[in-house]
Scaffold this motif. Structure first.
Motif, short mmCIF file in Angstrom:
data_model
loop_
_atom_site.label_atom_id
_atom_site.label_comp_id
_atom_site.label_asym_id
_atom_site.label_seq_id
_atom_site.Cartn_x
_atom_site.Cartn_y
_atom_site.Cartn_z
N UNK A 285 0.83 -1.21 0.00
CA UNK A 285 0.00 0.00 0.00
C UNK A 285 0.86 1.25 0.00
N UNK A 286 1.89 1.25 0.85
CA UNK A 286 2.80 2.41 0.90
C UNK A 286 3.51 2.58 -0.43
N UNK A 287 3.89 1.46 -1.05
CA UNK A 287 4.55 1.54 -2.35
C UNK A 287 3.69 2.21 -3.41
N UNK A 288 2.37 1.93 -3.36
CA UNK A 288 1.46 2.58 -4.31
C UNK A 288 1.39 4.08 -4.08
N UNK A 289 1.34 4.49 -2.79
CA UNK A 289 1.31 5.93 -2.50
C UNK A 289 2.62 6.60 -2.93
N UNK A 290 3.74 5.93 -2.70
CA UNK A 290 5.03 6.49 -3.10
C UNK A 290 5.11 6.64 -4.62
N UNK A 291 4.58 5.66 -5.33
CA UNK A 291 4.60 5.73 -6.80
C UNK A 291 3.80 6.94 -7.28
N UNK A 294 5.71 10.06 -6.46
CA UNK A 294 6.88 10.17 -7.35
C UNK A 294 6.45 10.67 -8.73
N UNK A 295 5.33 10.14 -9.25
CA UNK A 295 4.83 10.61 -10.55
C UNK A 295 4.48 12.09 -10.52
N UNK A 296 4.00 12.56 -9.35
CA UNK A 296 3.63 13.96 -9.21
C UNK A 296 4.84 14.86 -8.97
N UNK A 300 11.40 11.64 -4.46
CA UNK A 300 12.37 11.00 -5.34
C UNK A 300 12.99 9.84 -4.59
N UNK A 301 13.54 8.88 -5.32
CA UNK A 301 14.14 7.70 -4.69
C UNK A 301 15.57 7.51 -5.15
N UNK A 302 16.39 7.03 -4.24
CA UNK A 302 17.80 6.73 -4.54
C UNK A 302 18.13 5.35 -3.99
N UNK A 303 18.66 4.48 -4.84
CA UNK A 303 18.96 3.11 -4.40
C UNK A 303 20.28 3.07 -3.64
N UNK A 312 11.90 13.93 0.05
CA UNK A 312 11.09 14.96 -0.59
C UNK A 312 11.88 15.69 -1.68
N UNK A 313 11.17 16.07 -2.70
CA UNK A 313 11.72 17.00 -3.69
C UNK A 313 11.38 18.43 -3.22
N UNK A 314 11.90 19.46 -3.92
CA UNK A 314 11.49 20.83 -3.57
C UNK A 314 9.97 21.01 -3.56
N UNK A 315 9.26 20.33 -4.50
CA UNK A 315 7.81 20.42 -4.51
C UNK A 315 7.23 19.78 -3.25
N UNK A 316 7.75 18.62 -2.87
CA UNK A 316 7.28 17.96 -1.66
C UNK A 316 7.50 18.80 -0.42
#
Length: 327
Positions: A285-291, A294-296, A300-303, A312-316
């Motif tokens: 469920x959390x993965x769906x919210x993160x996706x 991220x689309x919005x 952002x994600x870093x492996x 968070x990005x600047x928008x977040x």
């Protein structure tokens, strides 16, 4: 003020750790109203009445108030010995507490009582009885099982993230940066010393034993274990305890409660698993919210190895705190 002298060996052997037993002890102080926890008001309000009923059934929880300071300072270290590893289970820590020799327990209790107003005779008999260690252990066990453990996945995730943040700063920039925002009462001195503002004072050489650093969700101030009988340890307030503020709830009306909570929790990088523990939801469920976030363009994600750390990005950041927007 304490002044801790660290040798090169101390710098190598010092480490971070998480202690559910220490957190349980601090939770009692919060529920007793003897330690402020303004960032955990909702939690304290929810559990205060169940705690009162629990305390009425356990003499160990009742007499603990006599040996823990009115300002939340514990002088009886055997109640919650510093952990021996990063993630020691509560049961293992409690077993270590139960193994404390009765003579040592009585000595620490006697030292604590010398600094406090006299206790009544029934309480004194319990404190210096032959079964005091077991009595206190039973109280801690009940408090953990019925009050603290239901919220432990969230608390544990907060503590893990704090350690990841500080360990990263330590690896990249050194001790001065790792301790910079730990507390206003802790300062790194370039000569290889740590100064800690506390109710007592003294100079202590760690002598190669290192320093254990324990983040706490319940402790609002710095505490320390500085007795020879235990590993030297410093307890400090963990970052990220207050993720759900009023402005985050207002944001929920725009993007939904779960996604607002995720943005609120991302004051520092976190994995899907950690966020799932913080929100009490499944990783899927959390993965769906993160996706969706991220689309919005809000996260952002870093492996890093097998895990993806989201931030968070600047928008977040602007969604969480509109004052960061520039006209």
């Amino acid at each position: 003020m304490y002044r801790l002298e660290l040798t090169p060996q101390d710098l190598v052997t010092s480490r971070f750790a998480i202690s559910p037993l220490v957190e349980t002890m601090h939770a009692q102080l919060v529920l007793d109203g003897r330690q402020p926890a303004p960032l955990l008001t909702d939690w304290a309000e929810r559990w205060r009445e169940p705690y009162r009923r629990l305390r009425a059934r356990h003499h160990g929880l009742q007499v603990m108030a006599a040996i823990i300071g009115a300002k939340g300072v514990a002088n009886v270290d055997f109640l919650a010995p510093p952990p021996t590893g990063v993630d020691v289970p509560f049961e293992t820590e409690l077993a270590k507490m139960r193994a404390v020799p009765l003579e040592q327990a009585h000595a620490e209790i006697r030292q604590a009582l010398a600094l406090r107003p006299p206790v009544d005779e029934p309480t004194r008999r319990l404190l210096f009885g032959a079964d005091i260690v077991e009595l206190l252990a039973e109280g801690m066990q009940a408090l953990w099982t019925e009050i603290v453990s239901p919220g432990w996945p969230r608390f544990h995730a907060v503590l893990q993230r704090d350690i990841a943040h500080r360990a990263g700063r330590l690896a990249a920039y050194g001790w001065a940066e790792a301790l910079e925002d730990l507390s206003e009462h802790v300062r790194w001195i370039s000569s290889g010393h740590i100064e800690v503002d506390m109710h007592s004072e003294g100079e202590i050489s760690l002598g190669g034993r290192g320093l254990l650093l324990l983040p706490s969700v319940f402790g609002p101030k710095v505490g320390a274990y500085l007795a020879e009988a235990w590993p030297y340890a410093l307890i400090y307030p963990a970052r990220g305890v207050a993720a759900a503020s009023r402005e985050h709830r207002d944001l929920a009306g725009l993007i939904g409660r779960s996604r607002a909570r995720i943005l609120a929790e991302l004051s520092g990088p976190a994995t899907t698993t950690q966020l799932a523990a913080l929100l009490g939801q499944s990783p899927g469920t959390v993965g769906e919210h993160l996706a969706a976030l991220r689309r919005a363009g809000a996260v952002t994600g870093a492996r890093a190895g097998r895990h993806v750390h989201y931030s968070r990005t600047p928008l977040g950041k602007a969604l969480i705190n509109p004052s960061t927007l520039r006209p």
